[in-house]
Structure formats: structure tokens, C-alpha cells
Scaffold this motif. Structure first.
Motif, PDB file in Angstrom:
ATOM      1  N   THR A 299      26.605  45.608  -3.950  1.00  0.00           N
ATOM      2  CA  THR A 299      27.050  44.967  -5.184  1.00  0.00           C
ATOM      3  C   THR A 299      27.660  45.982  -6.135  1.00  0.00           C
ATOM      4  OG1 THR A 299      25.318  43.301  -4.948  1.00  0.00           O
ATOM      5  CG2 THR A 299      26.337  43.525  -7.109  1.00  0.00           C
TER       6      THR A 299
ATOM      7  N   ILE B  62      26.451  36.822  -6.368  1.00  0.00           N
ATOM      8  CA  ILE B  62      25.115  37.408  -6.408  1.00  0.00           C
ATOM      9  C   ILE B  62      24.140  36.435  -5.763  1.00  0.00           C
ATOM     10  CG2 ILE B  62      23.303  38.382  -7.875  1.00  0.00           C
ATOM     11  CD1 ILE B  62      25.835  39.976  -8.035  1.00  0.00           C
ATOM     12  N   ASP B  63      23.299  36.951  -4.889  1.00  0.00           N
ATOM     13  CA  ASP B  63      22.243  36.144  -4.266  1.00  0.00           C
ATOM     14  C   ASP B  63      21.042  36.131  -5.201  1.00  0.00           C
ATOM     15  OD1 ASP B  63      20.379  34.875  -2.702  1.00  0.00           O
ATOM     16  OD2 ASP B  63      20.805  36.043  -0.891  1.00  0.00           O
ATOM     17  N   ALA B  64      20.664  34.948  -5.697  1.00  0.00           N
ATOM     18  CA  ALA B  64      19.583  34.831  -6.680  1.00  0.00           C
ATOM     19  C   ALA B  64      18.199  34.804  -6.058  1.00  0.00           C
ATOM     20  CB  ALA B  64      19.795  33.574  -7.524  1.00  0.00           C
TER      21      ALA B  64
ATOM     22  N   ILE C  85      18.915  38.416 -13.813  1.00  0.00           N
ATOM     23  CA  ILE C  85      20.083  38.908 -13.069  1.00  0.00           C
ATOM     24  C   ILE C  85      21.227  39.238 -14.021  1.00  0.00           C
ATOM     25  CG2 ILE C  85      21.835  38.254 -11.371  1.00  0.00           C
ATOM     26  CD1 ILE C  85      19.677  36.588  -9.972  1.00  0.00           C
TER      27      ILE C  85
ATOM     28  N   VAL D 254      26.269  33.407  -9.675  1.00  0.00           N
ATOM     29  CA  VAL D 254      24.889  33.588  -9.227  1.00  0.00           C
ATOM     30  C   VAL D 254      24.581  32.444  -8.269  1.00  0.00           C
ATOM     31  CG1 VAL D 254      22.498  33.903  -9.934  1.00  0.00           C
ATOM     32  CG2 VAL D 254      24.361  34.681 -11.429  1.00  0.00           C
TER      33      VAL D 254
ATOM     34  N   PHE E 128      18.458  39.702  -4.197  1.00  0.00           N
ATOM     35  CA  PHE E 128      19.188  40.314  -5.308  1.00  0.00           C
ATOM     36  C   PHE E 128      18.841  41.785  -5.436  1.00  0.00           C
ATOM     37  CE2 PHE E 128      18.632  41.643  -9.782  1.00  0.00           C
ATOM     38  CZ  PHE E 128      19.960  41.854 -10.091  1.00  0.00           C
TER      39      PHE E 128
ATOM     40  N   SER F   8      25.344  37.080   0.785  1.00  0.00           N
ATOM     41  CA  SER F   8      25.185  36.476  -0.541  1.00  0.00           C
ATOM     42  C   SER F   8      25.807  35.089  -0.612  1.00  0.00           C
ATOM     43  CB  SER F   8      25.813  37.375  -1.616  1.00  0.00           C
ATOM     44  OG  SER F   8      27.198  37.550  -1.372  1.00  0.00           O
TER      45      SER F   8
END
Length: 659
Positions: free
Chosen positions: A358, A340-342, A393, A377, A347, A242
């Protein structure tokens, strides 16, 4: 001790030690056998065989070349070259005092008296004067012994044949113990309430002093003028890939913690291995294996300052195989950044309940008491800084965090891009982001985090995260976060669970020497006067007058997490508390609790399923340092894991003492 010849026992030395029972063989002779042997005309047995000599103790035939018996080790006597004559009418060898085995099994008393015996008698008298129960027990024991010495007109056991005397000893010893027990029971029943209170204090000597009675010294208290910046331990967590390490490295570089020369070196090394995008991550991932695999495996520690805080950055691994290491970082955290990986698909994979990390990381944070979380994010540049993606998200993650009992007011949402340096230490320069986001940048959000209250006035308490040993200098240092109290060079400390005591030799805070460390500081404490093998990760440094509890049987209040397998009596689990990890077995399911009121709704359930709150008992394979949650939150929060997943989290409600 030199051994003399065994041909004439009348000249044998009296000076045997009571503990030297290596050759205390039991020569029990029956009366009939003795008479038969006395009537035997064959009084001497001469060994005429050449090349063999017979041991006078065990009668083993040894080779002529041997000077020591091959069986019992007795030195050969007489001088080699002659025959050995063994007389059968010689009395069997005996020590002049009973052996320790006889003292234990038969309850005999040694005929020897010396300085040690007189000292023991004096100590016994002193303790009897202080303890009326023990004094009464001694009197009853003495009277019991006196009555048995004259049973049936027998004055002493020595006047009996040995076989019968042994039986009489056993009978007398057992009856003696019965009478002593009866006397003790009668004495305890007749004692007053004051006497019972005194005895109970003697039994619980470790808990005699309450921590509330601890009075801190002046140097332990915080001096606001000496340091304007407050300590903040900040953990960075999130699903693998992430961008946690890249975010940390870029932030440190922008704040001047990583020089341009070092950054150029990382970029060159990363490009040579075809991993140019990992240059910032390599600032924290220093090991060759981490760089080769492209993931963080251990908790990396870095430091930087904001306007209000001195931040200790704890970059935690995100891979599912290294969740125990992530737990080690989360247990030291005051606040956290959840990355958080957008990007599309990333995600969804990270937020998946089965394969993503997560959710598990968020639960671990909440379980360790972290209340303030910055949700970063990341990789917004990949989705074109889309507001719709950010809102989606925020909706999904926000609802989940609220189900984990995070308050909405304690959550901060920040869209950013670590690779593009957008919204890290200043307002975003990208118009696609600044057009709809006017909130704080990441550095301002960290600065706005409230520093938690520190238990400086309580006794010293520090779970050991890591141990550094110097074999050349013979020194050992314990690393970790001070959960309570304060320490300085020269302070007396105790290492649990071993109970060894020592002295603080020196202190290091943020890799620099210091004179005082207080609660909340991450320090390395160099110890002296302690065996280095007794200092280990998972142990605890504490005040010598207030040692922490060590237990293997605990009662827990837990919440079974979503997606966890059923918990049954006998289930094998991993038990995590602070930095300790032990194998555990579920001994008993006490009750199922109402999640709102905490009252029992069903006693002794057959199993526990997901989303149930319950009370249960666990038995650990080895003792751990633990306290109830009411006594110490840091040593009272626990996690239960199985098959690489966290199945339950909770707190210690009771320490069960094994009988």
C-alpha cells in the motif's frame, strides 16, 4: 572477380578496386636482403614431387586434387598435371593504388581520381565557403602537406627504399597532424565571437529548435463541440487481495460493459475451479496463469463513461513481484483509486512498511504526478460496516498520504463492498452503512475528478507501453498514452532511440478506429515505413523535428524512501523512467539537500540513508529516452529500485553528455 595466372605479372590487370585488399600482403624487402637474393645463383626452384602443387602467392604446398589454394584461396595455375616454376627475380606483387589500410595508417592519398573524388572536392569547397573555420583548417593542412613533400630535398616517398619510406611516412604523418592541430588552435584563437557562435550551433544541431517555437496546426487543437466527454485515465492500485479486480469487474458489470451472458460464463468457470468469489475478477484477469494463481499479473484495460468523463480503467497488479507492471500502469494515470482491505489483519498486512504494497503504491502514484486519489475502503461487509474501523483506517492512511505530499482536498474517502454491491454506482442500501455515511458513491466520486490540462499545442510525444506485431501482414503498432501533441493518419513520426522515421498508417482509440488522437488519449498507432524490430516497449514516438534526448549518464534529484537500504557510490540499482527499465550504477553522490529549501547541506556524502533528499549521478547500462523534468514531466520522473523494493524516487535535473 576472376583471377589470372601469377606466372607473368606484366600481364596482370590494372582494374583492382581500392577496397579489394584481401590479398594485399606486405612484401617489405630489406635492401641487404635484396642484394643477397640477387647474388644467389639459385634462381629457380622446381617442385618435382608428384601429387603436390605450390601456390604462387603464399607458396603453400597443396594436394594435387585441389584446384584452389587451401590457405589464400587463389585458383590453381597453370593447368593441373605440370610442375610449377616460381621465379625469385620477379618483382613482388603490388596494387596500383594504396590499400584502405595504408590510407588510414599512413595518411596516403590514392592516385586514382574519378567522379567521386571530384564530388568530394566540390563538397569540400562548398563547406569551406560556408564555414570559415573549416576553410582555414583546409588551408593550413594543404600548406602543411606541401612543406613535408619537400623536406630534406625529397620529392616523393617512392624514391626511397620501402623500409625507410615507411618510417619517413610515419614521421611525416605524425608531424603533419601536429602542425594541423597547431594551425587549428591558432585559427580558433583568432576567430571572432560571431564565428564561435556559429560553430556552437553546428555542434548542438539537435537542440537548435526550441519546443517553444512549435506552432500547432488547427486540427491539433481541441474542439469542445465534437466531444463533450473528457478523457480520464484512472489507475486502480493497492495491496494484493484487496479486491481491485473484483471491484473493477463489478463496476463494469453494473455499468453494462459486461453482459449478463458473459457474467454467467465467468461465474460457471470460477465455480468449476472452486473459486466462485473470483467471478468478477475474471472479467479482467483473462490469462490462465492469472486465474490459476488468483492474482493480477499485468495491467488490464477497460472503458466506461460517467456524466463528465470517458474513463480508461487501468487495473494494476498488487503483488510485490509485479510492481514494475504496476509502474507501467501508474505512469499513464491522471487519477487513481487506492483500494484498502478493511478486514481485520488484512489492512495491517497491506499497510506494513516491509511486506505491504500500500505504501509503495501510494509513493509511486505521487512520484508520477498523480494528485487526485480516491481511497476505496473495500470489504466493509466483513467488519459489519463498522464506522470505527473506517475511521481507524482513514487516520493511519490519511497521515501517510499527507506525508507523501497529497493534499487533503484532493483525497476522497469512500467505504464500500464490491461483493455486496454497496456504494458503487448508487447510495448504499445497507442501513449499517447509510446510517453514518452520506457521502458520494464511487461512480460519483470518479465523475467529480478534475481532468488535467493537456499539452495539445506541444510537439508529439508518446512513450511506448506495448508493441503489437503482425507477422502475416508485416505491420507493427505502438500502444501508449499521448503525453503531448496530436496525431492523425499520414502524420510523420520518429521512433527513438533508433531515430527511424515513418508514417502513421491508422489509429485506434479505446479499441475503435479514429481519425485524430490528442494528448491524454490511450491509442494504438499502426506504423508504416519503419523496421518492426526498431519499435519496442520503453521507446518513444516523437515529432521528427523535435527528437527526444537519448542518454546513459544522468544527474538526479531523489528522495530516499523510508525503510530503504543505504545508497553508496557503485550501488547497482534498477532505473525506471516511463515504460523503460535499465540497470544503473550510482557513479557519484553530489550532495545532500535540505528537504524544505532544496539547498545543499553536505557535499560529496559517503552514503545516503532513508528519508534523505540528495543529488546523485547514475550511469545506465544502455541508453534510454529521457528528458529533464523541466522539459517533460512524463520523461523526467524516475524511480530507483533494488532487491524488489523501491528505494528512491525523483526527477532528472541534468543530462550529462559522455565524452
Amino acid at each position: 572477380m576472376p583471377r589470372k595466372g601469377f606466372s607473368n605479372f606484366d600481364d596482370y590487370d590494372d582494374g583492382f578496386d581500392d577496397d579489394d585488399d584481401a590479398y594485399d600482403y606486405d612484401y617489405d624487402v630489406d635492401v641487404e636482403d635484396a642484394e643477397h637474393e640477387a647474388a644467389d645463383p639459385k634462381e629457380e626452384e622446381v617442385i618435382s614431387q608428384k601429387g603436390i602443387w605450390r601456390c604462387g602467392i603464399c607458396t603453400y604446398d597443396n594436394d594435387e586434387s585441389m584446384h584452389v589454394c587451401d590457405i589464400c584461396g587463389v585458383i590453381r595455375h597453370p593447368v593441373p598435371g605440370g610442375n610449377i616454376t616460381v621465379s625469385n627475380d620477379t618483382a613482388p606483387f603490388k596494387f596500383d593504388a594504396p590499400s584502405p589500410d595504408d590510407l588510414v595508417s599512413n595518411g596516403l592519398k590514392s592516385s586514382r581520381t574519378g567522379p567521386k573524388d571530384s564530388m568530394k572536392q566540390k563538397e569540400k569547397q562548398d563547406s569551406a565557403e560556408q564555414n570559415p573555420l573549416k576553410k582555414e583548417a583546409d588551408r593550413s593542412e594543404t600548406s602543411s602537406q606541401g612543406s613535408h613533400d619537400n623536406v630534406g630535398g625529397i620529392q616523393s616517398f617512392k624514391s626511397l627504399p620501402k623500409a625507410k619510406a615507411d618510417k619517413t611516412k610515419e614521421t611525416s604523418s605524425s608531424s603533419k597532424n601536429i602542425e594541423v592541430s597547431e594551425s587549428l588552435t591558432g585559427t580558433m584563437n583568432n576567430m571572432s565571437l560571431a564565428g564561435e557562435t556559429e560553430i556552437s550551433r553546428d555542434v548542438k544541431i539537435r537542440r537548435a529548435r526550441s519546443k517553444s517555437n512549435h506552432k500547432p496546426e488547427e486540427w491539433m487543437l481541441l474542439d469542445k463541440e465534437s466531444d463533450t466527454l473528457s478523457q480520464l485515465n484512472l489507475a486502480i492500485v493497492g495491496h494484493v487481495d484487496s479486491g481491485k479486480s473484483t471491484l473493477s469487474g463489478r463496476l463494469l458489470h453494473l455499468l453494462g460493459r459486461i453482459s449478463q451472458k458473459q457474467m454467467h460464463k465467468f461465474e460457471k468457470e470460477a465455480k468449476s475451479q472452486g473459486k466462485g468469489s473470483f467471478a468478477y475478477a475474471w472479467a479482467l484477469d483473462e490469462s490462465a496463469e492469472e486465474r490459476e494463481r488468483g492474482i493480477t499479473m499485468t495491467v488490464a484495460v477497460a472503458y466506461f463513461n460517467t456524466k463528465r468523463h470517458h474513463v480508461v480503467l487501468l487495473d494494476s497488479p498488487g503483488h510485490k513481484d509485479f510492481v514494475p507492471n504496476m509502474i507501467a500502469g501508474a505512469t499513464q494515470a491522471d487519477a487513481a483509486i487506492l483500494v484498502i482491505d478493511a478486514s481485520i489483519g488484512a489492512f495491517e498486512a497491506g499497510f506494513d512498511n516491509l511486506k505491504g504494497q500500500t505504501r509503495e503504491h501510494a509513493r509511486v502514484l505521487r512520484g508520477f504526478g498523480v494528485e487526485q486519489v480516491i481511497v476505496a475502503v473495500n470489504k466493509m461487509d466483513i467488519v459489519g460496516y463498522s464506522k470505527d474501523r473506517f475511521d481507524l483506517i482513514k487516520q493511519h492512511v490519511g497521515s501517510f498520504l499527507q506525508s507523501c505530499r497529497f493534499k487533503e482536498s484532493s483525497l476522497t474517502w469512500i467505504p464500500l463492498s464490491a461483493m455486496e454491491n454497496q456504494n458503487l454506482v448508487s447510495a448504499p442500501s445497507e442501513s449499517r452503512l447509510s446510517s453514518w455515511y452520506q457521502g458520494p458513491c464511487l461512480l460519483d466520486a470518479v465523475d467529480a475528478v478534475k481532468s488535467p490540462n493537456r499539452d495539445v499545442s506541444k510537439p508529439l510525444l508518446m512513450p511506448i507501453c506495448d508493441v503489437v506485431r503482425s507477422n502475416s501482414q508485416g505491420q507493427v503498432s505502438a500502444c501508449g498514452k499521448l503525453e503531448a501533441g496530436a496525431v492523425r493518419p499520414g502524420s510523420k513520426i520518429m521512433v527513438m532511440p533508433s531515430g527511424d522515421q515513418g508514417t502513421v498508417r491508422s489509429l485506434e482509440r479505446d479499441s475503435q478506429g479514429c481519425t485524430i488522437a490528442r494528448a491524454g488519449d490511450n491509442v494504438a498507432i499502426a506504423l508504416q515505413g519503419i523496421d518492426a524490430n526498431q519499435v519496442m516497449a520503453g521507446g518513444v514516438l516523437c515529432h521528427p523535428d523535435y527528437p527526444v534526448s537519448v542518454a546513459t549518464h544522468l544527474e538526479l534529484m531523489v528522495l530516499v524512501l523510508e525503510g530503504a537500504t543505504s545508497i553508496l557510490p557503485g550501488s547497482q540499482l534498477e532505473f525506471h523512467v516511463h515504460h523503460a527499465k535499465e540497470a544503473a550504477t550510482v557513479v557519484k553522490l553530489v550532495a545532500v539537500l535540505d528537504p524544505k529549501t532544496g539547498e545543499p547541506t553536505k557535499k560529496s556524502p559517503r552514503w545516503l540513508t532513508a528519508k534523505q533528499s540528495a543529488m546523485l549521478e547514475v550511469s545506465l547500462q544502455y541508453p534510454v529516452c529521457v528528458e529533464t523534468f523541466s522539459e517533460s514531466k512524463a520523461l523526467g520522473r524516475v524511480f530507483l529500485r533494488s532487491s524488489g523494493r523501491t528505494v528512491a524516487m525523483g526527477k532528472v535535473t541534468r543530462i550529462i553528455q559522455d565524452s
